[in-house]
Design a protein around this motif. Structure first.
Motif, PDB file in Angstrom:
ATOM      1  N   THR A  15       0.848  -1.205   0.000  1.00  0.00           N
ATOM      2  CA  THR A  15       0.000   0.000   0.000  1.00  0.00           C
ATOM      3  C   THR A  15       0.881   1.253   0.000  1.00  0.00           C
ATOM      4  O   THR A  15       1.805   1.356   0.817  1.00  0.00           O
ATOM      5  CB  THR A  15      -0.912   0.019   1.245  1.00  0.00           C
ATOM      6  N   ILE A  16       0.566   2.167  -0.898  1.00  0.00           N
ATOM      7  CA  ILE A  16       1.366   3.400  -1.018  1.00  0.00           C
ATOM      8  C   ILE A  16       0.528   4.593  -0.561  1.00  0.00           C
ATOM      9  O   ILE A  16      -0.567   4.824  -1.078  1.00  0.00           O
ATOM     10  CB  ILE A  16       1.810   3.603  -2.482  1.00  0.00           C
ATOM     11  N   GLY A  17       1.035   5.317   0.408  1.00  0.00           N
ATOM     12  CA  GLY A  17       0.360   6.536   0.870  1.00  0.00           C
ATOM     13  C   GLY A  17       1.021   7.738   0.213  1.00  0.00           C
ATOM     14  O   GLY A  17       2.236   7.901   0.275  1.00  0.00           O
ATOM     15  N   ILE A  18       0.220   8.552  -0.456  1.00  0.00           N
ATOM     16  CA  ILE A  18       0.758   9.761  -1.098  1.00  0.00           C
ATOM     17  C   ILE A  18       0.292  10.955  -0.267  1.00  0.00           C
ATOM     18  O   ILE A  18      -0.921  11.184  -0.137  1.00  0.00           O
ATOM     19  CB  ILE A  18       0.225   9.919  -2.538  1.00  0.00           C
ATOM     20  N   VAL A  19       1.222  11.720   0.281  1.00  0.00           N
ATOM     21  CA  VAL A  19       0.854  12.893   1.075  1.00  0.00           C
ATOM     22  C   VAL A  19       0.992  14.136   0.203  1.00  0.00           C
ATOM     23  O   VAL A  19       2.083  14.446  -0.282  1.00  0.00           O
ATOM     24  CB  VAL A  19       1.750  13.028   2.323  1.00  0.00           C
ATOM     25  N   GLY A  20      -0.124  14.846   0.003  1.00  0.00           N
ATOM     26  CA  GLY A  20      -0.134  16.014  -0.887  1.00  0.00           C
ATOM     27  C   GLY A  20      -0.683  15.585  -2.230  1.00  0.00           C
ATOM     28  O   GLY A  20       0.003  14.950  -3.038  1.00  0.00           O
ATOM     29  N   ILE A  84      -3.745   6.979   9.339  1.00  0.00           N
ATOM     30  CA  ILE A  84      -3.761   5.971   8.267  1.00  0.00           C
ATOM     31  C   ILE A  84      -2.335   5.544   7.904  1.00  0.00           C
ATOM     32  O   ILE A  84      -2.128   4.475   7.314  1.00  0.00           O
ATOM     33  CB  ILE A  84      -4.493   6.539   7.017  1.00  0.00           C
ATOM     34  N   VAL A  85      -1.368   6.396   8.264  1.00  0.00           N
ATOM     35  CA  VAL A  85       0.032   6.086   7.937  1.00  0.00           C
ATOM     36  C   VAL A  85       0.443   4.714   8.480  1.00  0.00           C
ATOM     37  O   VAL A  85       1.241   3.997   7.878  1.00  0.00           O
ATOM     38  CB  VAL A  85       0.960   7.215   8.469  1.00  0.00           C
ATOM     39  N   SER A  86      -0.148   4.329   9.602  1.00  0.00           N
ATOM     40  CA  SER A  86       0.236   3.026  10.169  1.00  0.00           C
ATOM     41  C   SER A  86      -0.286   1.852   9.328  1.00  0.00           C
ATOM     42  O   SER A  86       0.117   0.717   9.528  1.00  0.00           O
ATOM     43  CB  SER A  86      -0.264   2.908  11.618  1.00  0.00           C
ATOM     44  N   ASP A  87      -1.166   2.145   8.355  1.00  0.00           N
ATOM     45  CA  ASP A  87      -1.704   1.076   7.494  1.00  0.00           C
ATOM     46  C   ASP A  87      -0.994   0.973   6.144  1.00  0.00           C
ATOM     47  O   ASP A  87      -1.370   0.149   5.317  1.00  0.00           O
ATOM     48  CB  ASP A  87      -3.196   1.334   7.179  1.00  0.00           C
ATOM     49  N   VAL A  88      -0.032   1.857   5.882  1.00  0.00           N
ATOM     50  CA  VAL A  88       0.585   1.830   4.546  1.00  0.00           C
ATOM     51  C   VAL A  88       2.009   1.276   4.640  1.00  0.00           C
ATOM     52  O   VAL A  88       2.591   1.185   5.722  1.00  0.00           O
ATOM     53  CB  VAL A  88       0.589   3.230   3.873  1.00  0.00           C
ATOM     54  N   ASP A  89       2.563   0.940   3.461  1.00  0.00           N
ATOM     55  CA  ASP A  89       3.925   0.404   3.417  1.00  0.00           C
ATOM     56  C   ASP A  89       4.933   1.458   2.974  1.00  0.00           C
ATOM     57  O   ASP A  89       6.092   1.405   3.348  1.00  0.00           O
ATOM     58  CB  ASP A  89       3.970  -0.782   2.443  1.00  0.00           C
ATOM     59  N   ALA A  90       4.475   2.383   2.144  1.00  0.00           N
ATOM     60  CA  ALA A  90       5.364   3.469   1.701  1.00  0.00           C
ATOM     61  C   ALA A  90       4.624   4.791   1.841  1.00  0.00           C
ATOM     62  O   ALA A  90       3.408   4.856   1.660  1.00  0.00           O
ATOM     63  CB  ALA A  90       5.775   3.263   0.247  1.00  0.00           C
ATOM     64  N   ILE A  91       5.377   5.825   2.185  1.00  0.00           N
ATOM     65  CA  ILE A  91       4.796   7.173   2.261  1.00  0.00           C
ATOM     66  C   ILE A  91       5.596   8.046   1.302  1.00  0.00           C
ATOM     67  O   ILE A  91       6.823   8.145   1.421  1.00  0.00           O
ATOM     68  CB  ILE A  91       4.908   7.754   3.688  1.00  0.00           C
ATOM     69  N   ILE A  92       4.903   8.635   0.342  1.00  0.00           N
ATOM     70  CA  ILE A  92       5.583   9.510  -0.620  1.00  0.00           C
ATOM     71  C   ILE A  92       5.041  10.922  -0.436  1.00  0.00           C
ATOM     72  O   ILE A  92       3.836  11.157  -0.534  1.00  0.00           O
ATOM     73  CB  ILE A  92       5.347   9.035  -2.075  1.00  0.00           C
ATOM     74  N   MET A  93       5.942  11.847  -0.119  1.00  0.00           N
ATOM     75  CA  MET A  93       5.504  13.218   0.179  1.00  0.00           C
ATOM     76  C   MET A  93       5.636  14.112  -1.046  1.00  0.00           C
ATOM     77  O   MET A  93       6.713  14.208  -1.636  1.00  0.00           O
ATOM     78  CB  MET A  93       6.385  13.819   1.273  1.00  0.00           C
ATOM     79  N   CYS A  94       4.536  14.773  -1.386  1.00  0.00           N
ATOM     80  CA  CYS A  94       4.512  15.687  -2.544  1.00  0.00           C
ATOM     81  C   CYS A  94       3.886  17.009  -2.102  1.00  0.00           C
ATOM     82  O   CYS A  94       2.895  17.462  -2.674  1.00  0.00           O
ATOM     83  CB  CYS A  94       3.687  15.102  -3.679  1.00  0.00           C
ATOM     84  N   VAL A  95       4.449  17.598  -1.067  1.00  0.00           N
ATOM     85  CA  VAL A  95       3.855  18.828  -0.515  1.00  0.00           C
ATOM     86  C   VAL A  95       4.596  20.053  -1.054  1.00  0.00           C
ATOM     87  O   VAL A  95       5.705  19.938  -1.573  1.00  0.00           O
ATOM     88  CB  VAL A  95       3.863  18.793   1.038  1.00  0.00           C
ATOM     89  N   PRO A  96       4.006  21.240  -0.940  1.00  0.00           N
ATOM     90  CA  PRO A  96       4.622  22.434  -1.547  1.00  0.00           C
ATOM     91  C   PRO A  96       5.946  22.826  -0.891  1.00  0.00           C
ATOM     92  O   PRO A  96       6.165  22.573   0.300  1.00  0.00           O
ATOM     93  CB  PRO A  96       3.579  23.536  -1.299  1.00  0.00           C
ATOM     94  N   THR A  97       6.809  23.453  -1.700  1.00  0.00           N
ATOM     95  CA  THR A  97       8.055  24.027  -1.183  1.00  0.00           C
ATOM     96  C   THR A  97       8.207  25.445  -1.765  1.00  0.00           C
ATOM     97  O   THR A  97       8.996  25.657  -2.681  1.00  0.00           O
ATOM     98  CB  THR A  97       9.272  23.149  -1.558  1.00  0.00           C
TER      99      THR A  97
END
Ligand SMILES: NC(=O)c1ccc[n+]([C@@H]2O[C@H](COP(=O)([O-])OP(=O)(O)OC[C@H]3O[C@@H](n4cnc5c(N)ncnc54)[C@H](O)[C@@H]3O)[C@@H](O)[C@H]2O)c1
Length: 441
Positions: A15-20, A84-97
């Motif tokens: 499971t992949i979590g995409i943040v942003g 929900i982060v505890s349910d995923v295998d990868a977290i990919i962050m795509c937030v503003p900079t």
């Protein structure tokens, strides 16, 4: 542990979590979903989470059918709840900079996201940053916060990587899945896991030594653009004074089959990347007592371009025996580049501000932006509506400035309907102009 993770990725038991879930995160989530992964979108913007629920797209070039498919999929969910982060295998962050008011890196989005995910981390997870940033961000911000809050260790039970996003929204030839992906891992295991993951959805991966090298790759790419655009912008002014058309020069120069790459001048830089990213390096270089002179000079040249556009508009009005004070000016194209609805950092705002400061009455036309939403830096234009595209309306302006050359705009009609056009994009190049009708800027 690494082998089990890799097997899980290959078997799509992952499971992949995409943040942003913005311009970068949404297409990335789609790409992984298309390859059979379970995906979770995480965003603080409630409207985006709702759009996932009902299946409506909030990005012009992201098709509504794809959003509907995501809404109906049992492999996709979206939430603003970071547990929900505890349910995923990868977290990919795509937030503003972005940059802050002092034109320094605003790291608050990355820091806040990292603090939000850290309490929910568990052994075996991969954490990838995709946001454009200065070299050292993964090592100096993300890894320490995650390790400290979770008690887990990089390379042992947590894996960190940086992989720059190279998305070019609106580009019909390249999308997320077809643009090679640079990856830099914090250690061999992180690199291997990241490579297997991205290779399963993206055409090609390019391994580099570590996260900070990957962070530097993205900055090189964008600094290269910024500097070269500044170069042609400067040459435009020089050639203009000499009575030479810079576009004709570029067209001829680009017939050289090696050693030349065409860049095009314009009304100034726009977008979330090119005007901003180079200054992330400028800021970081100061820590080493170094100055980034090319970056600063390019910034100076590029930010001066809207003034040239206004000067040319004044010259055009003069030619018609009109003055700027009290004139009605229409800017065509509010988005920062053609065929998109993204107006972040758009030079059109600066052109409109400068024209208004010269006491003109300013309106805009953009088929993709019917009304200007709230922006961080140009709040005074919020709520202003695009004018209608009709002969009467377009003819009612003393001058029209083409700031962004959307393909969908009918330039033939524009030339029939108005006789004072300032063209900053060479949009009218192949159309026959009446005498004293078009001013290149
Ligand atoms: N847009 C592009 O073409 C492009 C191309 C290459 C790289 N990038 C880089 O990618 C990154 C993201 O850019 P973007 O254009 O997708 O931005 P965006 O503004 O379109 O999307 C960012 C999303 O992050 C969400 N967000 C902000 N803070 C958050 C938080 N704490 N937790 C969860 N979600 C949060 C926002 O609500 C938004 O939906 C930036 O670093 C940018 O420089 C963008």
């Amino acid at each position: 542990m690494t082998n089990t993770i890799i097997t899980n990725i290959r078997e799509r038991n992952y499971t992949i979590g995409i943040v942003g879930l913005g311009y970068v995160g949404l297409p990335l989530l789609w790409t992984f979903h298309e390859q059979g992964f379970r995906v979770v979108g995480i965003d603080i913007d409630a409207a985006k989470i709702e759009a996932f629920r009902i299946g409506t797209s909030y990005i012009k070039h992201f098709p509504a059918e794809q959003m509907q498919k995501l809404a109906q999929s049992d492999r996709c969910r979206a939430t603003n709840d970071f547990s929900i982060v505890s349910d995923v295998d990868a977290i990919i962050m795509c937030v503003p900079t972005p940059l802050n008011l002092h034109r320094e890196p605003d790291m608050s989005y990355i820091v806040n996201t990292t603090h939000a995910i850290a309490p929910h981390l568990k052994a075996g997870q991969l954490i990838v940053l995709e946001s454009t940033t200065y070299p050292g961000t993964t090592d100096e911000i993300i890894r320490p916060i995650c390790e400290e809050k979770s008690g887990l260790k990089s390379g042992v039970d947590l894996f960190f990587a940086f992989s720059p996003e190279r998305e070019d929204p609106g580009n019909p030839n390249f999308g997320t899945a077809t643009i090679p992906k640079v990856i830099g891992g914090d250690g061999e295991a992180a690199l291997e896991i990241t490579d297997v993951l991205y290779s399963s959805a993206i055409v090609k991966t390019v391994r580099v030594s570590n996260p900070k090298t990957a962070e530097a790759v993205k900055l090189l790419e964008n600094i290269f653009r910024s500097v070269n655009i500044a170069l042609v912008n400067e040459l435009k002014l020089v050639f203009h004074a000499m009575g030479i058309d810079v576009h004709e020069v570029i067209e001829a120069a680009k017939t050289k089959p090696f050693g030349f790459m065409a860049f095009y001048p314009g009304p100034g830089l726009g977008g979330h990347c090119i005007p901003i990213d180079p200054f992330y390096l400028t800021w970081k270089a100061r820590e080493y007592g170094l100055h980034t002179r090319f970056i600063e000079l390019a910034g100076e040249v590029n930010t001066a371009m809207p003034q040239f556009v206004v000067r040319r508009t004044i010259e055009a009005l003069n030619d018609k025996k009109k003055c700027m004070n009290g004139s009605k000016i229409l800017c065509v194209g509010l988005a920062y580049k053609p065929d998109v609805d993204d107006m972040r950092e758009s030079p059109t705002f600066v052109v409109m501000d400068l024209l208004e400061a010269e006491k003109a009455h300013v309106d805009y036309y953009d088929p993709f932006i019917p009304v200007i939403p709230p922006t961080r830096e140009h709040g005074k234009w919020t709520g202003k509506k695009s004018v209608a595209w009709s002969p009467d309306v377009i003819a009612s302006y003393d001058a029209v400035v083409i700031v962004t050359n959307h393909k969908i705009v009918n330039y033939r009609e524009l030339m029939e309907w108005n006789d004072t056009i300032i063209d900053t994009r060479n949009a009218l190049n192949n159309l026959p102009a009446r005498e004293h009708q078009v001013w290149k800027a």
